[in-house]
Design an enzyme around this catalytic site. Structure first.
Site, PDB file in Angstrom:
ATOM      1  N   ASP A 169      -4.105  -8.098  -0.652  1.00 20.83           N
ATOM      2  CA  ASP A 169      -3.577  -6.776  -0.922  1.00 20.83           C
ATOM      3  C   ASP A 169      -4.438  -6.207  -2.048  1.00 20.83           C
ATOM      4  O   ASP A 169      -5.145  -6.955  -2.734  1.00 20.83           O
ATOM      5  CB  ASP A 169      -2.105  -6.901  -1.346  1.00 20.83           C
ATOM      6  CG  ASP A 169      -1.499  -5.585  -1.779  1.00 20.83           C
ATOM      7  OD1 ASP A 169      -1.684  -4.584  -1.068  1.00 20.83           O
ATOM      8  OD2 ASP A 169      -0.841  -5.563  -2.840  1.00 20.83           O
ATOM      9  N   ASP A 214      -3.587  -3.107  -4.639  1.00 21.25           N
ATOM     10  CA  ASP A 214      -2.903  -2.728  -5.884  1.00 21.25           C
ATOM     11  C   ASP A 214      -1.976  -3.850  -6.341  1.00 21.25           C
ATOM     12  O   ASP A 214      -1.096  -4.285  -5.611  1.00 21.25           O
ATOM     13  CB  ASP A 214      -2.113  -1.441  -5.677  1.00 21.25           C
ATOM     14  CG  ASP A 214      -3.004  -0.270  -5.273  1.00 21.25           C
ATOM     15  OD1 ASP A 214      -4.189  -0.276  -5.651  1.00 21.25           O
ATOM     16  OD2 ASP A 214      -2.515   0.636  -4.580  1.00 21.25           O
TER      17      ASP A 214
END
Length: 177
Positions: free
Chosen positions: A7, A9
């Site tokens: 992922d 952020d």
């Protein structure tokens, strides 16, 4: 093929509940950049699967997102590494797309791009939606405590979820096993 999916952020860069809306707000976690570079130099392909609903919400445009990703690639390259495919979902939560995590569309894009099966591939995230997406495609769910990770730890985790302090600790584990 040694593939790792991340992922963005909260795993690679600092996260914000107010969204990362500009290149100035995109602040990398220094140990994450070096972790990606170390993995890449050791033969790992590191890909990214990221929800970017700020586009649908009008907080930033595609050019801004691309500038953040160009900066990410530049930083990894400066440390002698290479970043693979960055798959992103530009849709909002009410758009009912197949790519917004926890749905598996982004992970399927990565699998198709690399012509590989995702069974057992580690998917590193900081949220429940990341972990759920991992399970949907038979990836190994991995939670980092950065970003929203500490908050995610307060809820039940999917069985078999691995937990690490940060992406650097994930890289340490993968590079020594």
């Amino acid at each position: 093929m040694k593939l790792l999916i991340l992922d963005r952020d909260g795993v690679i860069n600092e996260d914000s509940d107010a969204y990362i809306k500009s290149l100035d707000e995109w602040i990398p976690i220094p140990s994450s950049i070096s972790a990606i570079a170390r993995l890449s130099r050791s033969g790992w392909i590191v890909a990214v699967a990221t929800n970017q609903s700020g586009i649908a919400r009008g907080y930033y445009d595609l050019a801004t997102l691309e500038s953040m990703h160009a900066r990410l690639r530049q930083l990894v390259t400066e440390q002698g590494g290479e970043l693979g495919l960055i798959a992103y979902c530009p849709h909002g939560p009410d758009d009912h797309c197949e790519c917004r995590k926890p749905k598996p569309g982004l992970l399927w894009q990565i699998a198709a791009h690399y012509a590989t099966d995702l069974a057992g591939v580690w998917f590193v995230g900081d949220s429940s939606s990341d972990l759920q997406a991992a399970l949907t495609v038979d990836c190994q769910p991995v939670l980092v405590k950065t970003g929203k990770g500490e908050r995610t730890l307060t809820r039940p985790l999917p069985p078999g979820t691995l937990v690490f302090d940060d992406l650097a600790a994930v890289a340490d584990q993968l590079l020594t096993s």
